[in-house]
Write a protein that holds these residues in place. Structure first.
Motif, short mmCIF file in Angstrom:
data_model
loop_
_atom_site.label_atom_id
_atom_site.label_comp_id
_atom_site.label_asym_id
_atom_site.label_seq_id
_atom_site.Cartn_x
_atom_site.Cartn_y
_atom_site.Cartn_z
N UNK B 130 0.83 -1.21 0.00
CA UNK B 130 0.00 0.00 0.00
C UNK B 130 0.86 1.26 0.00
N UNK B 131 1.96 1.22 0.73
CA UNK B 131 2.85 2.38 0.79
C UNK B 131 3.42 2.67 -0.59
N UNK B 132 3.79 1.60 -1.28
CA UNK B 132 4.33 1.78 -2.63
C UNK B 132 3.24 2.33 -3.54
N UNK B 133 2.05 1.79 -3.43
CA UNK B 133 0.94 2.17 -4.29
C UNK B 133 0.59 3.65 -4.10
N UNK B 134 0.59 4.12 -2.81
CA UNK B 134 0.23 5.51 -2.53
C UNK B 134 1.43 6.43 -2.50
N UNK B 135 2.57 5.92 -2.84
CA UNK B 135 3.82 6.71 -2.83
C UNK B 135 4.10 7.31 -1.46
N UNK B 136 3.90 6.54 -0.42
CA UNK B 136 4.28 6.98 0.92
C UNK B 136 5.67 6.44 1.20
N UNK B 137 6.57 7.31 1.55
CA UNK B 137 7.92 6.82 1.84
C UNK B 137 8.14 6.84 3.35
N UNK B 138 8.71 5.79 3.87
CA UNK B 138 9.03 5.79 5.30
C UNK B 138 10.22 6.71 5.59
N UNK B 139 10.46 6.90 6.84
CA UNK B 139 11.57 7.73 7.29
C UNK B 139 12.84 6.88 7.25
N UNK B 140 13.48 6.82 6.11
CA UNK B 140 14.56 5.84 5.91
C UNK B 140 15.60 5.79 7.03
N UNK B 141 16.19 6.96 7.41
CA UNK B 141 17.25 6.86 8.42
C UNK B 141 16.74 6.34 9.77
N UNK B 142 15.45 6.55 10.03
CA UNK B 142 14.91 6.12 11.32
C UNK B 142 14.42 4.68 11.30
N UNK B 222 4.89 6.64 8.50
CA UNK B 222 3.91 7.46 7.80
C UNK B 222 4.27 8.94 7.77
N UNK B 223 4.44 9.51 8.94
CA UNK B 223 4.66 10.97 8.99
C UNK B 223 6.08 11.32 8.58
N UNK B 224 6.21 12.54 8.05
CA UNK B 224 7.56 13.06 7.81
C UNK B 224 8.01 13.75 9.10
N UNK B 225 9.28 14.04 9.15
CA UNK B 225 9.76 14.89 10.24
C UNK B 225 10.38 14.16 11.40
N UNK B 226 11.04 13.06 11.11
CA UNK B 226 11.87 12.42 12.13
C UNK B 226 11.08 11.66 13.17
N UNK B 227 11.85 11.03 14.05
CA UNK B 227 11.26 10.21 15.09
C UNK B 227 11.45 10.91 16.42
N UNK B 228 10.49 11.80 16.72
CA UNK B 228 10.63 12.58 17.94
C UNK B 228 10.13 11.86 19.18
N UNK B 229 9.54 10.74 18.96
CA UNK B 229 8.87 10.06 20.07
C UNK B 229 9.76 9.02 20.75
N UNK B 230 11.03 8.97 20.37
CA UNK B 230 11.89 7.87 20.85
C UNK B 230 12.06 7.85 22.35
N UNK B 231 12.00 9.02 22.99
CA UNK B 231 12.16 9.03 24.44
C UNK B 231 11.02 8.27 25.10
N UNK B 232 9.82 8.55 24.59
CA UNK B 232 8.66 7.84 25.13
C UNK B 232 8.80 6.33 24.92
N UNK B 233 9.28 5.98 23.73
CA UNK B 233 9.41 4.57 23.40
C UNK B 233 10.37 3.88 24.35
N UNK B 234 11.51 4.53 24.59
CA UNK B 234 12.50 3.92 25.48
C UNK B 234 11.97 3.84 26.91
#
Lengths: 441, 262
Positions: B130-142, B222-234
């Motif tokens: 679906x991502x390919x079909x809708x041209x959604x690119x993930x946040x590659x470096x993250x 999905x979203x652009x703009x980096x992974x700002x939520x990593x603190x919460x995740x950890x």
């Protein structure tokens, strides 16, 4: 043969009785609020009481006892499936428990895959199973069906596969709980051979079974558990003997009680007698068709019926070939000149074994008055094992009963030989010299 | 407890083959077989996107294409909720095993979690498609974070499952309780909507552990703009370790009662 493979030290196991525990649902636990009270120790059941025994390495050890005596609990403790409440259980070496065969088989997948999973569950590695796989399948006699899903197996096939896996775990200690009844004769022999092989290789076997012959033949030592307590331990023949005697005693009590009850139900309470005529039933035409009961005019009364053995001891349990006496206590309020005493012996399912009376045996009655006893002695009770019922009667020569006890008296015959039929004639075998038997063990 | 935890490593072969058995048995006798592992999420995705994009006319800014947005968090949620439902009853349905065979009971809930995880992983190609079909690119470096998120979710699910399965042995109604709570939990978590649309409720969202997993998945995939939520995740990861140990302790304490109570 020296260091113990299994040690139980002062082991008690207390189960909580979930019937009494009402908070099997969360709601009732919260609402009733007496969670703590419900856990108090009176809601418990003690399956084992301070049981200790040790099984030396390489010993085949039998556990006998009635249902509910704690045998299986003891086995589960040794297997480590449950923990003792008090005391310690120690086991040396790898255990394999034949408690329920094929536990954990998944019906949808093939026998082959189940063998692997079951084997891993029982502690084998994949490599070990691969190595033994053919042997397992061959032992279970399932070569053709091993790739079919287990749900298509018959219950015998299922059990055989379970047994084959468990026995090929190659344990140091094998726990067996009444599983020899799997499969047909041939398979049972194969299992026994396998046990024999285990024994020769110095492995320890703990055998829980109701098959006492197996314990006597197979075990080096045995223990008898009764109501969670150890009653006897040591030489299997002796332990089994004590156990059988106790079972006989209990049966005796049970028979005596049911005898008493039958007499009571039949109207006339055994000894204390109604003075007047005992109720007369009109339809006593065919005695052999009648159900249990008591009837008669009461002119002569059979006040008591007692079974005695050789030593004059009252009993309800005899061994094949023993002497049996049937003693009737009779009473006649006024003199009677016409009387016949008779007995009829029946199997539990109602087939007549033997019947006779004093008239048939050409004894002519003359006079009976007051209290008297009649003794019928059977010098050798040549019946096979089973429960037998007795009719006793006193009646006129024309058949009109004074007092007829129909199937009210029960005794049991026990025998070590499990022969068939009803009657065991005195017999022996003779063989010419070309025929040899192994000397008895 | 530590000893038992170490013992678990010895049983990884068993866990592995039980997971394999679970997967094999599940589709045995069905025509499409393993294909169902793809078809199930695909159908789910189709229904949800039809309802939310066409019927409810969801045109929220920044959530387009909506189907992909929703699916990034829905797929992990399905893993989580079906694991929890199945694991809660796992000791009860595996009662026969616990009573007759000597092996650590925690294997059973773990097996259900892991076999559901396999379904989750098999659903990923659909998401990628679906991502390919809708041209959604993930946040590659993250993207490597993805593994961390999955691990945290695994640990968190395992902790809850241990606790619930042990409890369910003694209180059968835990099973019904769990399935109902999960429905509630699903709507309380920003999966089919974005938490950004409800800034007033941020505090509530923060208290919901699965929020942080959902947001993490969304930010990475999905979203652009980096992974700002990593603190919460950890933080959630740390919390899960503690939770897991606590749950394991409870499980270990109740262990001996299982063979009698199931």
């Amino acid at each position: 043969m020296s260091s113990p493979a299994i040690t139980l030290e002062h082991v008690s196991k207390i189960y909580r009785r979930y019937g009494g525990r009402q908070f099997s649902t969360l709601k009732s636990a919260l609402l009733s609020g007496d969670l703590v009270r419900k856990l108090r120790p009176e809601e418990t059941f003690q399956a084992l009481k301070d049981v200790s025994f040790t099984v030396p390495k390489g010993c085949t050890y039998g556990v006998v006892g009635r249902n509910g005596s704690g045998k299986s609990t003891a086995l589960k403790l040794v297997a480590g499936i449950t923990k003792p409440t008090i005391g310690t259980v120690q086991v040396e070496g790898r255990i394999s428990a034949l408690i329920e065969l094929g536990a954990g088989f998944h019906p949808e997948i093939s026998g082959r895959e189940n063998v692997f999973i079951n084997g891993i569950m029982l502690g084998l590695t994949k490599k070990e199973i691969t190595k033994r796989f053919d042997e397992i399948v061959e032992f279970a006699e399932l070569t053709e069906f091993i790739d079919a899903p287990v749900k298509t197996y018959s219950s015998g096939m299922y059990m055989r596969l379970g047994f084959a896996v468990a026995i090929h775990v190659d344990p140091d200690v094998l726990l067996v709980d009444e599983v020899l009844a799997v499969g047909d004769e041939g398979f049972t022999h194969k299992c026994l051979d396998k046990f024999g092989e285990f024994k020769r290789r110095g492995k320890t076997i703990l055998l829980v079974t109701h098959s006492l012959g197996l314990v006597e033949r197979f075990c080096d030592e045995a223990v008898w558990l009764d109501a969670g307590e150890k009653k006897a331990e040591g030489d299997p023949t002796r332990v089994v003997g004590t156990y059988v005697t106790d079972v006989a005693r209990q049966e005796e009590r049970f028979l005596a009680a049911s005898d008493e009850k039958a007499k009571h139900d039949a109207g006339g309470a055994g000894q204390a007698t109604p003075a007047g005529p005992v109720e007369v039933e009109s339809h006593f035409g065919d005695m052999n068709q009648a159900g249990e009961g008591r009837w008669g005019s009461g002119g002569v009364e059979i006040a008591s019926v007692d079974f005695q053995d050789e030593k004059g001891q009252s009993t309800h349990v005899f061994h094949t070939g023993e002497l049996m006496r049937v003693i009737l206590g009779v009473k006649a309020a006024s003199p009677v000149r016409d009387f016949v005493f008779g007995i009829g012996l029946f199997t539990a399912d109602g087939a007549m074994v033997y019947g006779t009376n004093t008239d048939i045996e050409e004894l002519e009655s003359d006079r009976l008055e007051g209290e008297a006893t009649v003794t019928l002695t059977v010098d050798s009770l040549d019946l096979v094992e089973g429960t037998y019922k007795l009719d006793v009667a006193v009646h006129k020569r024309d058949g009109a009963p004074y007092d007829y006890h129909r199937l009210l008296h029960t005794f049991r015959v026990k025998s070590r030989i499990k022969d068939g039929g009803i009657y065991r004639p005195k017999h022996r075998w003779d063989f010419s010299t070309a025929i040899k038997f192994k000397p008895p063990k | 407890m530590w000893h038992n935890l170490g013992q678990l490593l010895r049983y990884r072969g068993l866990i592995q083959s039980l997971v394999a058995r679970d997967l094999k048995a599940r589709y045995r006798g069905s025509m499409l077989g393993f294909f169902w592992s793809f078809v199930n999420p695909l159908l789910l995705l189709t229904i949800y996107s039809f309802v939310f994009t066409y019927l409810l006319q969801n045109r929220a800014e920044g959530l387009q294409p909506y189907a992909v947005f929703m699916f990034t968090a829905l797929l992990p949620w399905t893993w989580f909720s079906s694991s929890l439902t199945e694991a809660t009853g796992s000791l009860i349905s595996g009662g026969n095993l616990i009573k007759k065979v000597l092996f650590p009971a925690e294997v059973l809930p773990f097996v259900t979690i892991l076999s559901n995880m396999v379904h989750f992983l098999l659903g990923l190609p659909i998401l990628i498609g679906f991502m390919v079909y809708y041209h959604v690119t993930p946040d590659w470096p993250q993207l490597p974070w993805f593994l961390v998120i999955v691990s945290v979710q695994l640990l968190f699910t395992a902790a809850l499952s241990l606790f619930l399965s042990a409890l369910a042995v003694h209180f059968r109604d835990v099973r019904d309780l769990v399935s109902n709570l999960l429905t509630f939990w699903f709507f309380a978590t920003p999966i089919i909507y974005s938490y950004k649309d409800f800034p007033n409720y941020k505090n509530y969202f923060d208290w919901n552990p699965f929020t942080h997993l959902a947001i993490s998945y969304q930010e990475i995939l999905f979203f652009d703009g980096g992974f700002g939520h990593w603190k919460w995740l950890l933080a959630l990861g740390g919390g899960s370790v503690v939770l897991f140990l606590a749950a394991y302790w409870v499980f270990d304490r109740l262990r001996d009662s299982f063979s009698e109570a199931v």
